[in-house]
Design a protein around this motif. Structure first.
Motif, mmCIF file in Angstrom:
data_model
loop_
_atom_site.group_PDB
_atom_site.id
_atom_site.type_symbol
_atom_site.label_atom_id
_atom_site.label_comp_id
_atom_site.label_asym_id
_atom_site.label_seq_id
_atom_site.Cartn_x
_atom_site.Cartn_y
_atom_site.Cartn_z
ATOM 1 N N MET A 59 0.823 -1.205 0.000
ATOM 2 C CA MET A 59 0.000 0.000 0.000
ATOM 3 C C MET A 59 0.860 1.260 0.000
ATOM 4 O O MET A 59 0.539 2.238 -0.695
ATOM 5 C CB MET A 59 -0.935 -0.003 1.212
ATOM 6 N N TYR A 60 1.954 1.236 0.754
ATOM 7 C CA TYR A 60 2.839 2.404 0.769
ATOM 8 C C TYR A 60 3.438 2.636 -0.619
ATOM 9 O O TYR A 60 3.510 3.778 -1.098
ATOM 10 C CB TYR A 60 3.955 2.239 1.792
ATOM 11 N N SER A 61 3.840 1.557 -1.287
ATOM 12 C CA SER A 61 4.404 1.686 -2.636
ATOM 13 C C SER A 61 3.387 2.258 -3.610
ATOM 14 O O SER A 61 3.720 3.092 -4.466
ATOM 15 C CB SER A 61 4.884 0.316 -3.131
ATOM 16 N N LEU A 62 2.142 1.833 -3.485
ATOM 17 C CA LEU A 62 1.079 2.329 -4.367
ATOM 18 C C LEU A 62 0.808 3.814 -4.130
ATOM 19 O O LEU A 62 0.702 4.600 -5.081
ATOM 20 C CB LEU A 62 -0.202 1.524 -4.145
ATOM 21 N N THR A 63 0.691 4.195 -2.870
ATOM 22 C CA THR A 63 0.377 5.594 -2.570
ATOM 23 C C THR A 63 1.544 6.519 -2.907
ATOM 24 O O THR A 63 1.339 7.695 -3.199
ATOM 25 C CB THR A 63 -0.030 5.773 -1.097
ATOM 26 N N GLN A 64 2.775 5.978 -2.882
ATOM 27 C CA GLN A 64 3.936 6.778 -3.263
ATOM 28 C C GLN A 64 3.845 7.253 -4.706
ATOM 29 O O GLN A 64 4.309 8.349 -5.037
ATOM 30 C CB GLN A 64 5.221 5.965 -3.080
ATOM 31 N N ILE A 65 3.255 6.430 -5.563
ATOM 32 C CA ILE A 65 3.106 6.814 -6.975
ATOM 33 C C ILE A 65 2.272 8.090 -7.074
ATOM 34 O O ILE A 65 2.635 9.039 -7.777
ATOM 35 C CB ILE A 65 2.460 5.668 -7.784
ATOM 36 N N TYR A 66 1.171 8.111 -6.333
ATOM 37 C CA TYR A 66 0.325 9.307 -6.329
ATOM 38 C C TYR A 66 1.080 10.486 -5.713
ATOM 39 O O TYR A 66 1.002 11.624 -6.207
ATOM 40 C CB TYR A 66 -0.963 9.043 -5.546
ATOM 41 N N GLY A 67 1.817 10.207 -4.629
ATOM 42 C CA GLY A 67 2.555 11.269 -3.942
ATOM 43 C C GLY A 67 3.593 11.939 -4.819
ATOM 44 O O GLY A 67 3.937 13.109 -4.603
ATOM 45 N N ILE A 68 4.099 11.223 -5.816
ATOM 46 C CA ILE A 68 5.109 11.786 -6.718
ATOM 47 C C ILE A 68 4.478 12.655 -7.798
ATOM 48 O O ILE A 68 4.963 13.750 -8.099
ATOM 49 C CB ILE A 68 5.962 10.659 -7.340
#
Length: 310
Positions: A166-175
Motif C-alpha cells: 500500500m505504501y508503494s502504491l500511494t507513493q506513486i500518487y505522492g510523486i
C-alpha cells in the motif's frame, strides 16, 4: 515476503516509463517559449534534477539495506497483535488505505514539527524548483524510522506485506502531484491532495509553511487544522526559508545536522540541548530565532495592522 518483492518489481516496471513520459511532457511544457514573456520557464535545471535522482537512489539503497530489519519488526508486532478477520477484501484494502494515509500524515506532521526529524525531511524541501523530479528528492534517512508509524497497522491485523504494498502504491500518487502544470481540480480539492495543495506544501511563503501534510487525502489536513488553499495573490516561492549556502549533495543531506551540532557545542545544560533536538525547527531558549508559528503570528498581526490602516 517474495510476493511483495515481485509486486514491487512489477510496480517499478510499470511506473518508471509512466514517470518518464510525464517528465518529458513537463520538460517540453517548461521549455516551450512563453507567448507572453518570450522566454522559457526555469522549472527544470540539470543539476537540480540530477540531485533529485541521486537522493532517490540513496534513499532506495538505505531502504533496501534496512528492509530485513523493519519488516522483521512489523512481522513481530503483527504476530503479537490482534488478528482482525475481514472477509471483505474491498473493506480490508480500503481500511488499510485510509489508516496508512493517516499514519503518513502523522509521520509528515512530526517531520515538520520536531527538528530531529526535520533534519532528515528538510532535504525533500530544499529544491527551489517544483516539478515531477522533485517528487524523487527523497528524505534520505527516512526509511530508518518510517516503519514505526506503521506498527499500529500491524498490531490491528494488517499484514506487513500489504502495508508495504500500500505504501508503494500511494507513493506513486505522492510523486505525480509535484507539478505546476495542473490547476485546481474542483470538488476533488475537498478530498484528495492535489498539485495545488502540494505547491503550497513546498512553498517557503510564511502563510504556506507546514501546511497540507497529506500523501493522498487532504481530509486529514482539513480535520486537524493544517490545511491551506493556494492563493492567487500569493504565488508559491519554493525552497527553504533559509537557502542552503553550499548546495553540494553532502551538504543538501547533512546541513541541518551540522546546525544542530553547532547548537550542541554551546555551553548549555542537557535539557536545552535536548530541546534543540526535539522542539520545532527555529526554537531557541532565548527566543532569538523564530519557529513557523512565530513567523505566522507576526505575519498575521502585520496583515491585521495593514487592514486597519487602510
Amino acid at each position: 515476503m517474495p510476493g511483495t518483492y515481485e509486486f514491487e518489481d512489477f510496480l517499478l516496471k510499470v511506473s518508471t516509463p509512466f514517470y518518464l513520459l510525464l517528465i518529458c511532457v513537463e520538460i517540453f511544457l517548461t521549455y516551450r517559449p512563453s507567448q507572453e514573456h518570450h522566454s522559457p520557464r526555469a522549472s527544470y535545471t540539470f543539476k537540480d534534477s540530477f540531485t533529485n535522482a541521486l537522493l532517490m537512489l540513496l534513499n532506495g539503497g538505505i531502504d533496501l539495506l534496512f528492509r530485513t530489519a523493519y519488516v522483521g519488526v512489523l512481522i513481530w508486532f503483527y504476530n503479537m497483535g490482534f488478528k482482525a478477520t475481514v472477509s471483505n477484501p474491498f473493506f480490508y484494502w480500503f481500511s488499510l488505505f485510509l489508516l496508512e494515509d493517516l499514519a503518513f500524515y502523522t509521520l509528515h506532521y512530526v517531520d515538520h514539527h520536531s527538528r530531529l526529524f526535520w533534519a532528515v525531511h528538510v532535504t525533500h524541501h530544499s529544491s527551489e524548483h517544483f516539478n515531477l523530479t522533485t517528487g524523487f528528492r527523497s528524505s534520505v534517512f527516512q526509511p530508518l524510522y518510517r516503519f514505526v508509524y506503521f506498527i499500529p497497522l500491524a498490531l490491528v491485523g494488517f499484514n506487513p506485506a500489504d502495508i508495504i504494498i500500500m505504501y508503494s502504491l500511494t507513493q506513486i500518487y505522492g510523486i505525480i502531484v509535484h507539478t505546476e502544470y495542473v490547476g485546481k481540480l474542483g470538488w476533488l480539492e475537498y478530498i484528495f491532495v492535489t498539485p495545488s495543495h502540494h505547491r503550497v506544501h513546498h512553498a517557503s511563503n510564511v502563510q504556506y509553511l507546514d501546511k497540507n501534510m497529506g500523501m493522498c487525502l487532504i481530509i486529514w489536513d482539513r480535520i486537524f487544522g493544517t490545511f491551506q488553499e493556494e492563493l492567487e495573490t500569493v504565488p508559491p516561492v519554493y525552497g527553504l526559508t533559509k537557502p542552503i549556502e553550499n548546495a553540494t549533495l553532502a551538504n543538501t543531506v547533512l546541513h541541518e545536522w551540522k546546525e544542530i551540532g553547532k547548537d550542541f557545542k554551546q555551553k548549555t545544560d542537557l535539557r536545552t540541548k535536548l530541546n534543540y533536538l526535539i522542539k520545532a525547527p527555529g526554537w531557541s531558549p532565548d527566543g532569538s530565532r523564530m519557529t513557523t508559528k512565530d513567523l505566522q503570528k507576526i505575519n498575521q498581526e502585520g496583515a491585521i495592522k495593514s487592514l486597519y490602516n487602510k
